[in-house]
Write an enzyme that holds these catalytic residues in place. Structure first.
Site, mmCIF file in Angstrom:
data_model
loop_
_atom_site.group_PDB
_atom_site.id
_atom_site.type_symbol
_atom_site.label_atom_id
_atom_site.label_comp_id
_atom_site.label_asym_id
_atom_site.label_seq_id
_atom_site.Cartn_x
_atom_site.Cartn_y
_atom_site.Cartn_z
ATOM 1 N N VAL A 139 0.854 -1.187 0.000
ATOM 2 C CA VAL A 139 0.000 0.000 0.000
ATOM 3 C C VAL A 139 0.888 1.234 0.000
ATOM 4 O O VAL A 139 2.082 1.169 0.318
ATOM 5 C CB VAL A 139 -0.960 0.024 1.212
ATOM 6 C CG1 VAL A 139 -2.024 -1.050 1.083
ATOM 7 C CG2 VAL A 139 -0.206 -0.128 2.518
ATOM 8 N N GLU A 140 0.293 2.367 -0.346
ATOM 9 C CA GLU A 140 1.058 3.578 -0.621
ATOM 10 C C GLU A 140 1.801 4.138 0.577
ATOM 11 O O GLU A 140 2.775 4.883 0.419
ATOM 12 C CB GLU A 140 0.136 4.647 -1.190
ATOM 13 C CG GLU A 140 -0.935 5.111 -0.234
ATOM 14 C CD GLU A 140 -2.166 5.643 -0.946
ATOM 15 O OE1 GLU A 140 -2.479 6.827 -0.752
ATOM 16 O OE2 GLU A 140 -2.805 4.882 -1.687
ATOM 17 N N GLN A 141 1.367 3.809 1.785
ATOM 18 C CA GLN A 141 2.058 4.316 2.979
ATOM 19 C C GLN A 141 3.434 3.675 3.165
ATOM 20 O O GLN A 141 4.181 4.081 4.054
ATOM 21 C CB GLN A 141 1.193 4.085 4.216
ATOM 22 C CG GLN A 141 0.030 5.057 4.361
ATOM 23 C CD GLN A 141 -1.171 4.701 3.508
ATOM 24 O OE1 GLN A 141 -1.149 3.735 2.752
ATOM 25 N NE2 GLN A 141 -2.240 5.466 3.628
ATOM 26 N N GLY A 142 3.782 2.702 2.336
ATOM 27 C CA GLY A 142 5.107 2.103 2.377
ATOM 28 C C GLY A 142 5.142 0.712 2.974
ATOM 29 O O GLY A 142 6.220 0.182 3.240
ATOM 30 N N GLY A 167 -3.079 8.499 -3.331
ATOM 31 C CA GLY A 167 -2.104 7.860 -4.216
ATOM 32 C C GLY A 167 -2.704 7.255 -5.466
ATOM 33 O O GLY A 167 -2.007 6.586 -6.235
#
Length: 509
Positions: free
Chosen positions: A325-328, A394
């Protein structure tokens, strides 16, 4: 050299240095993730008491707040803000209303663009040059990222390099960064070791420091023993001007502290940690899950797609793909709802800047994302509805880098009720708001751009599945029990392409 001890001060003192007209970069995400709210609350109180600082420019990549006034909501006062450049707005409804009411200049850029632009600003480069955003609402040929009438300045330009089109997001000076960590030592070195994500805290700090600005970091405590191991430092002390110890700081809204969320330890979570979605969400998520192949790199978005990992867990397919996911966050038991963007027992936790580089460069085989509006050109809107700005988060960064995109959304909104009996889907009550429209209000995903770069695109609803073809949107599948003409075609604002078998079925229906 500055006396390192002078870096420590209270939140009220820390915000005294913020001046009228300053540009500040914030880092954080929904659910209290890395949210420096103790500092932001004091900034709000200072403004309410004195009327200063005012006319601020606020830059944030992901949504920050609890929806009830924290985070970005601390700026929701007349005169406090002149401009906002935001990636996602839903966690601050008061700011959404102010943008709608033209209280300040409102812009929305892709979250990854904002994060990586901060890095480019910090590196002294001439802005961010990228394909991300082409032919969407941030393209200057459309809206240039402007989301209300007060936003007039051109912050994005179209350029050409070696015969290819790109967007250049222009750099700006960052006067302050307000970010959060877990603890810091007496040299100002900050660790995020107890946080569930790194996000873009380093990029924000770098942008402020190298712009000649100042960096304020909220932490829970001074590092025990006065030392942060070098390998655990995420913001080196050279970038840090002010440290604010906040003993009441919690890890996130679901946990004061959970070592399995921060990746410091494993916990026995098992497949049962997933709440299997029900109703419409289950039907769509289950159909979309069929598009995931073993060994693929996959991304899951917020909303209906966030329920797909639960379906995969029930099917025993966890571990057969690489999720992110985009949060890493990579792999692990991904959380849904307000803590979307975190996971227990993650395999890796990267900065969101690095994660967006992975997405932008084509690191994802298939992404599953939400679907607000869809039109006959294959465009999708998730970023603005009526006058309400949501922002893409994102979404644009991910869709313009993935090889395959599976959009997941209900066919209609507001009042839609369905029931599933065996393999059949029955429409109990139709929705009063159509989602398959003649033309989407905001282009968050461009069907034209997807065709130009050769992406595979599917649109999955509870009653029908569509595919983006070279000449339009094609209806390829209708759920058992659904009348094609009455419950699909008659409730769309455009006529899709159809194969002969489905045409025959529609005529017979």
């Amino acid at each position: 050299m500055e006396d390192v001890l002078s870096k420590w001060m209270g939140a009220a003192a820390a915000v005294e240095e913020i001046f009228d007209g300053a540009t500040m970069a914030l880092a954080g995400s929904g659910g209290g993730l890395l949210e420096p709210d103790a500092v932001l609350a004091q900034l709000e109180q200072r403004f309410l008491k004195t009327g200063h600082p005012r006319d601020l420019t606020v830059v944030h990549a992901l949504g920050i707040g609890d929806g009830k006034g924290s985070g970005l909501g601390r700026f929701a006062h007349a005169g406090m803000v002149r401009r906002v450049i935001g990636g996602h707005w839903s966690w601050a409804p008061a700011m959404q209303r102010m943008a709608q009411d033209e209280a300040f200049e409102a812009y929305s850029f892709p979250a990854g663009v904002i994060s990586t632009l901060l890095r480019e600003i910090g590196a002294g480069r001439p802005g961010l040059i990228t394909h991300v955003g082409l032919r969407t609402f941030v393209d200057p040929r459309i809206d240039g990222g402007k989301i209300n009438r007060r936003a007039a300045e051109e912050l994005v330009e179209l350029i050409e390099l070696e015969g290819r089109e790109y967007l250049r997001y222009k750099p700006f000076k960052v006067d302050f960064a307000i970010v959060r960590g877990s603890s810091a030592d007496e040299s100002g070195n900050v660790t995020l070791r107890r946080e569930p994500a790194d996000l873009d805290v380093y990029a924000a700090a770098l942008a402020a420091h190298n712009s000649g600005g100042r960096v304020i970091v909220q932490v829970k405590e001074r590092a025990p023993g006065g030392y942060v191991p070098a390998r655990l430092v995420r913001i080196p002390g050279i970038l840090v001007d002010t440290l604010v110890a906040t003993p009441t700081q919690v890890q996130c809204v679901v946990s004061d502290y959970d070592a399995s969320l921060s990746g410091e330890a494993l916990s026995a979570v098992g497949d049962g940690c997933y709440a299997t979605p029900g109703g419409i969400r289950h039907i769509i998520a289950a159909r979309a899950a069929k598009e995931l192949q073993a060994g693929q790199s996959a991304n899951f978005g917020f909303g209906i797609p966030g329920g797909i990992p639960a379906i995969l867990a029930k099917q025993g397919r966890l571990g057969s793909f690489w999720g992110s996911v985009e949060q890493g966050i990579h792999n692990g038991a991904m959380l849904d709802g307000p803590m979307f963007g975190t996971a227990r027992n993650a395999d890796a936790i990267l900065s969101s800047v690095d994660q967006f580089d992975f997405y932008s460069g084509g690191g994802v085989d298939v992404t599953f994302l939400g679907m607000g509006e869809m039109d006959g050109a294959g465009n999708i809107n998730v970023s603005k509805f009526g006058a309400t700005v949501v922002g893409p988060g994102g979404f644009i960064d991910i869709t313009q880098g993935a090889r395959k995109i599976v959009f997941c959304g209900s066919f209609e909104a507001k009042g839609l009720q369905i029931e599933q009996v065996g393999a059949s889907v029955n429409i109990v009550a139709p929705g009063s708001v159509p989602k398959l429209v003649e033309r989407v209000q905001h282009i968050s995903f461009s069907g034209e751009q997807a065709r130009l770069v050769g992406q595979e695109v599917l649109y999955v609803t509870e009653r029908a599945v569509f595919r983006l073809d070279a000449t339009g949107v094609r209806l390829i599948e209708v759920a058992q029990g659904i009348d094609i003409e009455r419950e699909v075609l008659a409730r769309m604002a455009f006529r899709p392409l159809m194969d002969e078998a489905l045409l025959s079925q529609a005529r017979a229906g």
